[in-house]
Design an enzyme around this catalytic site. Structure first.
Site, PDB file in Angstrom:
ATOM      1  NE  ARG A 160      -4.142  -1.630   0.325  1.00  0.00           N
ATOM      2  CZ  ARG A 160      -4.221  -3.058  -0.115  1.00  0.00           C
ATOM      3  NH1 ARG A 160      -3.422  -3.680  -0.471  1.00  0.00           N
ATOM      4  NH2 ARG A 160      -5.475  -3.475   0.082  1.00  0.00           N
ATOM      5  CB  SER A 235      -8.486  -1.724   4.301  1.00  0.00           C
ATOM      6  OG  SER A 235      -8.694  -2.965   3.664  1.00  0.00           O
ATOM      7  CD  GLU A 331      -5.584   1.049   2.478  1.00  0.00           C
ATOM      8  OE1 GLU A 331      -5.927   1.915   1.654  1.00  0.00           O
ATOM      9  OE2 GLU A 331      -5.978  -0.028   2.474  1.00  0.00           O
TER      10      GLU A 331
HETATM   11  N1  EPU Z   1     -10.469 -11.141  10.100  1.00  0.00           N
HETATM   12  C1  EPU Z   1     -11.145 -11.183  11.397  1.00  0.00           C
HETATM   13  N2  EPU Z   1     -12.128 -10.083  11.362  1.00  0.00           N
HETATM   14  C2  EPU Z   1     -12.438  -9.334  10.692  1.00  0.00           C
HETATM   15  C3  EPU Z   1     -11.628  -9.075   9.456  1.00  0.00           C
HETATM   16  C4  EPU Z   1     -10.833 -10.035   9.142  1.00  0.00           C
HETATM   17  O1  EPU Z   1     -10.913 -11.933  12.112  1.00  0.00           O
HETATM   18  O2  EPU Z   1     -13.348  -8.581  10.958  1.00  0.00           O
HETATM   19  C5  EPU Z   1      -9.389 -11.974   9.579  1.00  0.00           C
HETATM   20  C6  EPU Z   1      -9.827 -12.936   8.722  1.00  0.00           C
HETATM   21  O3  EPU Z   1     -10.745 -14.146   9.326  1.00  0.00           O
HETATM   22  C7  EPU Z   1      -8.597 -13.541   8.269  1.00  0.00           C
HETATM   23  C8  EPU Z   1      -7.559 -12.066   8.294  1.00  0.00           C
HETATM   24  O4  EPU Z   1      -8.150 -11.434   9.270  1.00  0.00           O
HETATM   25  O5  EPU Z   1      -8.215 -14.573   8.686  1.00  0.00           O
HETATM   26  C9  EPU Z   1      -7.570 -11.469   6.934  1.00  0.00           C
HETATM   27  O6  EPU Z   1      -8.939 -11.025   6.444  1.00  0.00           O
HETATM   28  P1  EPU Z   1      -9.220 -10.668   4.919  1.00  0.00           P
HETATM   29  O7  EPU Z   1      -8.898 -11.981   4.033  1.00  0.00           O
HETATM   30  O8  EPU Z   1     -10.653 -10.339   4.703  1.00  0.00           O
HETATM   31  O9  EPU Z   1      -8.103  -9.674   4.381  1.00  0.00           O
HETATM   32  P2  EPU Z   1      -7.553  -8.411   5.259  1.00  0.00           P
HETATM   33  O10 EPU Z   1      -6.158  -8.664   5.440  1.00  0.00           O
HETATM   34  O11 EPU Z   1      -8.557  -7.701   6.228  1.00  0.00           O
HETATM   35  C10 EPU Z   1      -6.689  -7.252   2.962  1.00  0.00           C
HETATM   36  C11 EPU Z   1      -6.849  -5.902   2.247  1.00  0.00           C
HETATM   37  C12 EPU Z   1      -7.822  -5.865   1.599  1.00  0.00           C
HETATM   38  C13 EPU Z   1      -8.156  -6.802   0.606  1.00  0.00           C
HETATM   39  C14 EPU Z   1      -8.001  -8.314   1.309  1.00  0.00           C
HETATM   40  C15 EPU Z   1      -7.900  -9.496   0.311  1.00  0.00           C
HETATM   41  C16 EPU Z   1      -5.432  -4.626   3.529  1.00  0.00           C
HETATM   42  C17 EPU Z   1      -5.324  -3.442   4.594  1.00  0.00           C
HETATM   43  N3  EPU Z   1      -6.514  -4.917   3.414  1.00  0.00           N
HETATM   44  O12 EPU Z   1      -7.708  -7.219   4.058  1.00  0.00           O
HETATM   45  O13 EPU Z   1      -7.991  -4.844   0.772  1.00  0.00           O
HETATM   46  O14 EPU Z   1      -9.337  -7.127  -0.182  1.00  0.00           O
HETATM   47  O15 EPU Z   1      -6.778  -8.310   1.918  1.00  0.00           O
HETATM   48  O16 EPU Z   1      -6.611  -9.719  -0.337  1.00  0.00           O
HETATM   49  O17 EPU Z   1      -4.349  -4.874   3.475  1.00  0.00           O
HETATM   50  C18 EPU Z   1      -8.679  -2.401   0.810  1.00  0.00           C
HETATM   51  O18 EPU Z   1      -7.447  -1.993   0.803  1.00  0.00           O
HETATM   52  O19 EPU Z   1      -9.473  -1.688   0.615  1.00  0.00           O
HETATM   53  C19 EPU Z   1      -8.971  -3.920   0.914  1.00  0.00           C
HETATM   54  C20 EPU Z   1     -10.128  -4.076   0.904  1.00  0.00           C
END
Ligand code: EPU
Length: 335
Positions: A160, A235, A331
């Site tokens: 990012r 995010s 972010e």
């Molecule tokens: N999780 C929780 N609770 C929540 C949300 C997530 O426990 O409320 C856990 C999930 O169960 C999982 C882990 O956290 O084990 C990761 O969750 P997820 O796969 O939804 O991805 P993320 O790391 O929360 C990132 C990006 C997203 C992108 C997704 C998929 C960042 C800041 N965010 O989210 O990007 O869509 O991975 O690749 O890196 C964005 O930047 O606007 C965005 C949506």
């Protein structure tokens, strides 16, 4: 022609009702050049999908609305270069590449925002980042009015991150981006668990780029709020990187903490998990809230002000800091 006192509510995906003292939607580079010749203290607005507006904007707001896509000539067999103007909507562009069977952007389906801002924060999802398909971009240098080309190595892409968010912040306006995509032998990236599961559930064993895109769209629609329905900026925080020692300490109390190794000393943990464990998931404070399916996304249920969303973000940061000793960085760009 500049318009005066325009609400930016429909120009930011958070749906914050903030005013621009003067506003113009720019449709050509020539028009943009003329404006910056006269005034360099401007506010560039693109897709408005990664900003939180907390105050009215007194500098002239320049809405980048330059459109167009061009397939560039190449002798390379399996490669296609596509030059896309900054004001093209990101997801519409991704759908166009899929229709033409150009591979590389399928994992980045349904990301809000415009093409011109996609390199700024090196947008990423489901195992792919812009830097994986980026060839070069053109940007207008505000100080000189000259167009400068940035190759991949000039952008210094990180998680990012890019030069446009740090050393070159506010100095350039990205006018177009050229992507390097595949024509035949697409390199699918289906490692991300949720994509695998989705494809298996649909009995797809040999996925096409369209199948991967459909899987990503389905996953995003389930987890992330549609900005047209509930205002949000995706995010809100970055996923923090912490030391192995700190991670081991937290894991003793929370054996299920999700994590991704970054190096021998560092681990990335999902901010969404930390926020959920801190009790915020699905919570609503007036019209500001934390999304019920993804705690990393702050939402505007209708009439929240930017300040109310920001106050909630700060409360979340303090709570996570006190509970886990982890500092969450934002972010979204707060204005
Ligand atoms: N999780 C929780 N609770 C929540 C949300 C997530 O426990 O409320 C856990 C999930 O169960 C999982 C882990 O956290 O084990 C990761 O969750 P997820 O796969 O939804 O991805 P993320 O790391 O929360 C990132 C990006 C997203 C992108 C997704 C998929 C960042 C800041 N965010 O989210 O990007 O869509 O991975 O690749 O890196 C964005 O930047 O606007 C965005 C949506």
């Amino acid at each position: 022609m500049f318009q005066e006192n325009i609400s930016l509510k429909s120009y930011n995906t958070f749906g914050i009702d903030i005013y621009a003292e003067s506003f113009i939607s720019v449709i050509s580079i020539e028009q943009l050049k003329k404006i910056i010749e006269k005034n360099k203290d401007i506010f560039i607005l693109s897709g408005g999908s990664n900003i939180l507006l907390t105050q009215n904007i007194s500098n002239p707001v320049i809405h980048l609305n330059i459109k167009g896509k061009e397939i560039l000539k190449t002798q390379l067999q399996d490669t296609i270069f596509i030059k896309v103007q900054a004001g093209e909507n990101w997801h519409e562009f991704v759908l166009w590449t899929l229709k033409n069977n150009f591979g590389g952007l399928e994992n980045l389906s349904l990301i809000p925002g415009n093409v011109g801002t996609s390199p700024m924060q090196n947008i990423g999802a489901y195992g792919v980042e812009i830097k994986d398909v980026f060839y070069q971009l053109e940007a207008l240098e505000i100080a000189t009015g000259k167009i400068k080309i940035f190759k991949k190595e000039d952008c210094n892409f990180g998680y990012r991150e890019s030069v446009f968010k740090n050393i070159s912040k506010g100095k350039y306006i990205i006018t177009n981006v050229t992507f390097q995509l595949t024509k035949n032998h697409h390199k699918l990236n289906t490692k991300y668990g949720a994509i695998q599961t989705k494809l298996e559930n649909n009995n797809i064993t040999k996925p096409t780029i369209k199948d991967v895109s459909n899987a990503v769209i389905a996953i995003r629609q389930k987890k992330l709020p549609d900005p047209k329905v509930i205002g949000n900026g995706g995010s809100f925080f970055k996923n923090p990187v912490i030391s192995i020692q700190q991670f081991n300490d937290i894991q003793k109390d929370y054996p299920k903490i999700p994590h991704y190794p970054i190096s021998e000393e560092l681990v990335k943990t999902p901010a969404g998990w930390l926020i959920e464990q801190s009790g915020f998931k699905g919570k609503r404070f007036g019209d500001a809230g934390v999304h019920k399916n993804q705690a990393l996304v702050l939402v505007n249920y209708g009439n929240a002000t930017g300040k109310e969303i920001l106050d909630l973000a700060k409360i979340i940061q303090n709570t996570v800091q006190n509970k886990f000793r982890i500092s969450l960085s934002m972010e979204v760009n707060v204005i």
